[in-house]
Write an enzyme that holds these catalytic residues in place. Structure first.
Site, mmCIF file in Angstrom:
data_model
loop_
_atom_site.group_PDB
_atom_site.id
_atom_site.type_symbol
_atom_site.label_atom_id
_atom_site.label_comp_id
_atom_site.label_asym_id
_atom_site.label_seq_id
_atom_site.Cartn_x
_atom_site.Cartn_y
_atom_site.Cartn_z
ATOM 1 N N TYR A 97 0.742 -1.156 0.085
ATOM 2 C CA TYR A 97 0.058 -0.161 -0.104
ATOM 3 C C TYR A 97 0.908 1.318 0.028
ATOM 4 C CZ TYR A 97 -4.439 -2.099 1.192
ATOM 5 O OH TYR A 97 -5.794 -2.687 1.533
ATOM 6 N N GLY A 98 1.953 0.988 0.498
ATOM 7 C CA GLY A 98 2.651 2.507 0.929
ATOM 8 C C GLY A 98 3.577 3.102 -0.503
ATOM 9 N N CYS A 116 7.129 0.235 10.052
ATOM 10 C CA CYS A 116 6.372 -0.374 8.900
ATOM 11 C C CYS A 116 6.207 -1.806 9.563
ATOM 12 C CB CYS A 116 6.892 -0.404 7.738
ATOM 13 S SG CYS A 116 6.001 -1.935 6.523
ATOM 14 N N CYS A 175 -1.061 -1.422 10.866
ATOM 15 C CA CYS A 175 -0.287 -0.840 9.575
ATOM 16 C C CYS A 175 -0.014 0.603 9.819
ATOM 17 C CB CYS A 175 -1.078 -1.021 8.329
ATOM 18 S SG CYS A 175 -0.668 -0.331 6.707
ATOM 19 N N HIS A 187 5.724 -4.680 8.437
ATOM 20 C CA HIS A 187 6.513 -5.967 7.725
ATOM 21 C C HIS A 187 8.018 -5.926 8.272
ATOM 22 C CE1 HIS A 187 3.199 -5.737 4.914
ATOM 23 N NE2 HIS A 187 3.644 -6.667 4.448
HETATM 24 N N1 DGL Z 1 2.598 -2.939 6.683
HETATM 25 C C1 DGL Z 1 2.504 -1.604 6.648
HETATM 26 C C2 DGL Z 1 2.959 -0.507 7.231
HETATM 27 O O1 DGL Z 1 3.226 -0.869 8.587
HETATM 28 C C3 DGL Z 1 2.288 -1.328 4.916
HETATM 29 C C4 DGL Z 1 3.432 -2.090 3.949
HETATM 30 C C5 DGL Z 1 2.889 -1.786 2.595
HETATM 31 O O2 DGL Z 1 1.950 -2.328 2.137
HETATM 32 O O3 DGL Z 1 3.430 -0.731 1.942
HETATM 33 O O4 DGL Z 1 3.269 0.519 6.860
#
Ligand code: DGL
Length: 266
Positions: A44-45, A185, A75, A187
């Site tokens: 999404y970022g 983030c 997120c 991830h």
């Molecule tokens: N895990 C997400 C975050 O904490 C978003 C990562 C992504 O989709 O770009 O920002």
């Protein structure tokens, strides 16, 4: 009306939110969780705000059908949008990611903080604002780590590509002379050990998931929604490849039991 026995929703663009789910399950073992990772559309970022808002609204509409008392935005990118602006007519509570203020500010002596996050989160200056609200001396050096999310989603741990990305991003904050790195983030805690190793022993790498779980605990206690008895269960929904998703769940939370569902969001 919300009751203690209702579930807690946890959402993310993909598998990153699992790192927060892990902390939530540890801190709140009696609660039932419904996780939703939009793996079909991650990352999404790098998307526009309009597109991210549209996708988040679809996820929240799914939670409208799930009898949840609270939804946690696991997120950071979504959290930058502001929970109040996402709430709309949804009846459950909505909590975003902590910026790890307590841990970060107590760990940093130099007041120089490295931020590893998506381009979207770095651009928002959400972390800088949160720290400066407590201590005006704090300077945040944001690094958009755009290579990490696709590599984590693909499960490319321990590969030369991952090692090169870690080297690139850690070099950037080493040059700035930080003494703390915040993983902005969800991830990135999948890579915390490797990032810590690359930063060396004089820099503390911090995952704000535990502080987020504490925020959730406080919310539940304050609202009279804290479930203390019983053993909680967790359902994990992904919109993308289920086999890939299950492998990453097993990598992040080995030996744990979950129910899995494939979901289509519209
Ligand atoms: N895990 C997400 C975050 O904490 C978003 C990562 C992504 O989709 O770009 O920002």
């Amino acid at each position: 009306m919300a009751t203690k026995d209702m579930s807690i929703g946890v959402l993310d663009s993909g598998v990153g939110g699992l790192t927060v789910l892990k902390e939530l399950r540890r801190k709140l073992p009696a609660e039932n969780f419904i996780f939703l990772g939009d793996t079909a559309r991650a990352p999404y970022g790098v998307r526009s705000e309009e597109e991210i808002r549209k996708f988040v609204e679809q996820m929240l509409c799914f939670f409208d059908t799930q009898n949840v008392k609270l939804v946690v935005s696991a997120c950071n990118t979504i959290t930058t949008l502001g929970m109040k602006t996402l709430q709309k007519a949804h009846k459950f509570g909505l909590i975003g990611m902590s910026k790890g203020e307590k841990m970060v500010l107590s760990a940093s002596k130099k007041h120089k903080i490295g931020l590893f996050a998506t381009q979207f989160t770095v651009n928002s200056h959400m972390h800088q604002k949160a720290y400066n609200a407590i201590d005006s001396r704090v300077q945040v050096y944001g690094v958009p780590c755009t290579k990490f999310v696709p590599l984590v989603e693909a499960g490319k741990f321990g590969t030369p590509e991952m090692a090169a990305a870690i080297m690139e991003y850690t070099d950037a904050v080493k040059r700035a002379g930080v003494d703390v790195v915040i993983l902005g983030c969800t991830h990135f805690p999948f890579l915390q050990r490797e990032i810590q190793k690359s930063m060396g022993p004089n820099v503390q790498v911090i995952d704000p998931a535990a502080e987020t779980a504490t925020d959730v605990e406080h919310y539940l206690i304050e609202e009279g929604l804290y479930k203390m008895q019983g053993t909680g269960s967790t359902v994990i929904n992904f919109t993308g490849d289920m086999e890939k998703g299950k492998k990453l769940v097993a990598y992040g939370m080995p030996g744990e039991q979950f129910t899995f569902n494939k979901l289509t969001l519209k």
